[in-house]
Design a protein around this motif. Structure first.
Motif, short mmCIF file in Angstrom:
data_model
loop_
_atom_site.label_atom_id
_atom_site.label_comp_id
_atom_site.label_asym_id
_atom_site.label_seq_id
_atom_site.Cartn_x
_atom_site.Cartn_y
_atom_site.Cartn_z
N ASN A 1 0.81 -1.23 0.00
CA ASN A 1 0.00 0.00 0.00
C ASN A 1 0.84 1.27 0.00
N SER B 1 1.99 1.74 -5.23
CA SER B 1 0.75 2.12 -5.90
C SER B 1 1.02 2.74 -7.26
N LYS C 1 -4.87 -9.91 -0.91
CA LYS C 1 -5.32 -9.08 0.22
C LYS C 1 -6.36 -9.78 1.08
#
Length: 286
Positions: free
Chosen positions: A93, A98, A175
């Motif tokens: 994250n 990203s 995830k």
């Protein structure tokens, strides 16, 4: 009382009507038309299995079928492996991760026709690919102009287009894995490779199964890169079934033969997907 029961019964049907109309109009009716056309002759008369007999006795179709299966056998495992590797790298994250994830996903937003044109320019004799090769001392390669390299060039092009898309699905699966499993494994002394093999891969079987099956369908239906870059050549080395269906219908105006070939492609995809589901479900039971 009866009126309220009638309303309760009819309301779900009203909500389902658009989906049922779309299913019938865009799936069932075209499938019935495909079967009807595949059993017809050039003048619309009933021809039975003549079109299929012609296909399976044709050396040209045999070569097209072999090329298609080769493409699928190379492209699907390659794209799945790359997508899974990218998902492992970019599942974090942080801002850098990203940003990199967005860059990998960008080719998905480009129309496949535009992506094919870009790769066509890169793979020209004086294109970017040969420029990079010459910078490291490798001689220029023919790529799309070579019967030995054209199909693998299409594999690279389709992989560049597709891996970012499949990566997103696999990141979603990663995830969903509880983090406490990795913490418990770390406490027990398991390394990253051990955790990958004993935790990540077993718990990613369902997302991986989806990617494998969906990517198999996409590989069988690949059209734009073939139509734009090679048109089935050179020497039929990139003549996939989907492009051959297009040629039979629109170049040779043989719609019944194209329908027979399209039905053959559909049955082939269904058989391979059933085999995949069977193997994946058996692995899950083991």
């Amino acid at each position: 009382m009866m009126r309220s029961k009638w309303r309760a019964a009819i309301a779900p049907l009203l909500f389902l009507t658009p989906a049922l109309v779309a299913l019938i109009g865009f799936r069932l009716l075209p499938a019935c038309w495909l079967v009807q056309q595949s059993l017809s002759g050039p003048d619309g008369e009933f021809a039975g299995l003549d079109n299929f007999e012609f296909l399976f006795s044709s050396p040209t179709f045999a070569k097209t079928l072999h090329t298609t299966l080769t493409f699928v056998a190379v492209a699907v495992p390659l794209q799945t492996a790359i997508s899974f590797g990218l998902a492992l790298l970019f599942a974090g994250n942080s801002r850098i991760v990203s940003l990199l994830r967005i860059l990998v996903f960008l080719p998905v937003l480009i129309p496949s026709s535009v992506a094919a044109i870009l790769w066509g320019a890169a793979l020209r004799p004086q294109g970017l690919a040969n420029a990079l090769l010459s910078s490291v001392g490798v001689s220029a390669q023919p790529f799309l102009a070579s019967p030995d390299q054209a199909l693998m060039s299409i594999v690279v092009t389709s992989s560049w287009i597709g891996v970012g898309f499949w990566m997103i699905f696999l990141i979603g699966g990663l995830k969903d894995i509880p983090r406490d499993l990795y913490e418990a494994a770390s406490i027990d002394g398991a390394g990253k490779l051990s955790s990958l093999w004993h935790i990540t891969i077993p718990l990613m079987r369902r997302p991986l199964a989806f990617v494998i099956v969906a990517d198999t369908v996409a590989a069988f239906l690949l059209f734009a890169p073939i139509a734009i870059l090679t048109r089935g050549g050179p020497g039929g080395s990139t003549q996939l079934i989907m492009y051959d269906v297009y040629q039979q219908a629109y170049f040779f105006n043989d719609v019944p033969l194209a329908a027979a070939e399209g039905l053959t492609l559909m049955v082939l995809m269904m058989v391979i997907m059933l085999i995949q589901f069977r193997l994946l479900s058996r692995e899950k039971q083991l």
